[in-house]
Design a protein around this motif. Sequence first.
Motif, PDB file in Angstrom:
ATOM      1  N   GLY A   1       1.341 -85.752  42.473  1.00  0.00           N
ATOM      2  CA  GLY A   1      -0.051 -85.673  42.050  1.00  0.00           C
ATOM      3  C   GLY A   1      -1.010 -85.250  43.140  1.00  0.00           C
ATOM      4  N   SER A   2      -0.629 -85.485  44.391  1.00  0.00           N
ATOM      5  CA  SER A   2      -1.509 -85.118  45.497  1.00  0.00           C
ATOM      6  C   SER A   2      -0.676 -84.799  46.727  1.00  0.00           C
ATOM      7  N   ILE A   3      -1.252 -83.983  47.596  1.00  0.00           N
ATOM      8  CA  ILE A   3      -0.544 -83.535  48.797  1.00  0.00           C
ATOM      9  C   ILE A   3      -0.848 -84.492  49.947  1.00  0.00           C
ATOM     10  N   THR A   4       0.203 -84.930  50.619  1.00  0.00           N
ATOM     11  CA  THR A   4       0.042 -85.828  51.764  1.00  0.00           C
ATOM     12  C   THR A   4       0.327 -85.060  53.062  1.00  0.00           C
TER      13      THR A   4
ATOM     14  N   PRO B   1      -4.067 -85.950  24.592  1.00  0.00           N
ATOM     15  CA  PRO B   1      -4.996 -87.091  24.480  1.00  0.00           C
ATOM     16  C   PRO B   1      -5.621 -87.403  25.837  1.00  0.00           C
ATOM     17  N   PRO B   2      -6.840 -87.977  25.854  1.00  0.00           N
ATOM     18  CA  PRO B   2      -7.540 -88.219  27.125  1.00  0.00           C
ATOM     19  C   PRO B   2      -6.697 -88.972  28.152  1.00  0.00           C
ATOM     20  N   SER B   3      -5.935 -89.974  27.708  1.00  0.00           N
ATOM     21  CA  SER B   3      -5.146 -90.770  28.664  1.00  0.00           C
ATOM     22  C   SER B   3      -4.100 -89.906  29.358  1.00  0.00           C
ATOM     23  N   LEU B   4      -3.506 -88.964  28.627  1.00  0.00           N
ATOM     24  CA  LEU B   4      -2.477 -88.104  29.215  1.00  0.00           C
ATOM     25  C   LEU B   4      -3.117 -87.075  30.159  1.00  0.00           C
ATOM     26  N   LYS B   5      -4.315 -86.612  29.794  1.00  0.00           N
ATOM     27  CA  LYS B   5      -5.026 -85.693  30.700  1.00  0.00           C
ATOM     28  C   LYS B   5      -5.302 -86.370  32.045  1.00  0.00           C
ATOM     29  N   ILE B   6      -5.704 -87.634  31.971  1.00  0.00           N
ATOM     30  CA  ILE B   6      -6.001 -88.383  33.204  1.00  0.00           C
ATOM     31  C   ILE B   6      -4.730 -88.578  34.014  1.00  0.00           C
ATOM     32  N   ARG B   7      -3.619 -88.899  33.307  1.00  0.00           N
ATOM     33  CA  ARG B   7      -2.342 -89.123  34.002  1.00  0.00           C
ATOM     34  C   ARG B   7      -1.855 -87.844  34.686  1.00  0.00           C
ATOM     35  N   VAL B   8      -1.823 -86.757  33.947  1.00  0.00           N
ATOM     36  CA  VAL B   8      -1.285 -85.496  34.484  1.00  0.00           C
ATOM     37  C   VAL B   8      -2.150 -84.994  35.640  1.00  0.00           C
ATOM     38  N   GLY B   9      -3.473 -85.095  35.485  1.00  0.00           N
ATOM     39  CA  GLY B   9      -4.378 -84.554  36.496  1.00  0.00           C
ATOM     40  C   GLY B   9      -4.668 -85.523  37.634  1.00  0.00           C
ATOM     41  N   GLY B  10      -4.130 -86.742  37.549  1.00  0.00           N
ATOM     42  CA  GLY B  10      -4.454 -87.779  38.522  1.00  0.00           C
ATOM     43  C   GLY B  10      -3.662 -87.673  39.814  1.00  0.00           C
ATOM     44  N   ARG B  11      -3.962 -88.565  40.743  1.00  0.00           N
ATOM     45  CA  ARG B  11      -3.344 -88.526  42.077  1.00  0.00           C
ATOM     46  C   ARG B  11      -1.859 -88.812  42.061  1.00  0.00           C
ATOM     47  N   PHE B  12      -1.372 -89.420  40.938  1.00  0.00           N
ATOM     48  CA  PHE B  12       0.056 -89.702  40.806  1.00  0.00           C
ATOM     49  C   PHE B  12       0.664 -88.909  39.650  1.00  0.00           C
ATOM     50  N   GLY B  13       0.022 -87.788  39.323  1.00  0.00           N
ATOM     51  CA  GLY B  13       0.500 -86.972  38.211  1.00  0.00           C
ATOM     52  C   GLY B  13       1.233 -85.737  38.695  1.00  0.00           C
ATOM     53  N   HIS B  14       0.643 -84.580  38.388  1.00  0.00           N
ATOM     54  CA  HIS B  14       1.294 -83.299  38.692  1.00  0.00           C
ATOM     55  C   HIS B  14       0.326 -82.352  39.408  1.00  0.00           C
ATOM     56  N   LEU B  15       0.882 -81.449  40.204  1.00  0.00           N
ATOM     57  CA  LEU B  15       0.047 -80.514  40.964  1.00  0.00           C
ATOM     58  C   LEU B  15      -0.551 -79.436  40.060  1.00  0.00           C
ATOM     59  N   ASN B  16      -1.848 -79.188  40.233  1.00  0.00           N
ATOM     60  CA  ASN B  16      -2.451 -78.041  39.555  1.00  0.00           C
ATOM     61  C   ASN B  16      -2.319 -76.795  40.445  1.00  0.00           C
TER      62      ASN B  16
END
Length: 255
Positions: free
Chosen positions: A141-144, A174-189
């Motif tokens: 979800g995020s680059i370290t 659904p909004p919850s999945l958008k938050i999960r995918v786009g979140g810091r522990f989700g997936h890279l955009n």
Amino acid sequence: MQFASLGSGSRGNGTLIKEADTTLLVDCGFSAKEAEKRLYQQGVAPSELTALLVTHEHADHISGIRVLARRYHLPVYATAGTAACLSEDLNGLIRTFNCHTDFSIQDLHILPFPVPHDAREPAQFVFSNGEYRLGLLTDVGSITPLIESVLSGCDALMLEANHDIDMLAEGDYPPSLKIRVGGRFGHLNNVQSSTLLEKIDTSRLQHIFAMHISEKNNLPSLVLPLFAKALNCEHDWIGIADQDAGFGWRQLTKA
Ligand SMILES: [Zn+2]
Ligand SMILES: [Zn+2]
């Protein structure tokens, strides 16, 4: 050292890494039957596999792991956290590794590293044969700083470009999945992935593949310009890992 993909995306992942007589399958998010078919399409008999490696326990990475491991008596390498999520009937086949300690499986050297993703103890890998380094990074979800440092100077990269920010925001998740995918522990955009490419040393790169591309929230035509700009290369130099077909064998060679 060679590598290939059996398919990449939210409907299943599997990556082959080969050096001499050592062939690793990293993740198997397809049914065992489907994985066997895809392995044969890449010219690999399942019985030829040396071992299975698991990045994390999400279904698109482990669906076929248990059956393949038992059917072909393959060792399964996973972190303790991931292993705890695999069924107990694999007890004799599980080999746990520490996410901060490198190890070898026959001819391949493996540097695991931890990543921010919503799984128990997710890991990604840099593979080496002593001469070349091949980096794999998906489901993050995020680059370290650690990710930047281990992927810097690789000879080939398989890098997640999961979603376009606008397509995800405007799509029908659904909004919850958008938050999960786009979140810091989700997936890279796409922007996160291309920014990583701009920051790290890519001077040795022989191959780059965009991986785990969302079929609903992204398009290869959105990934290619960003990766090409980051690498200052032509679009056709960048590979796309397809959900259905993956990609065929690529080899690391002397320049
Ligand atoms: Zn995944
Ligand atoms: Zn995942």
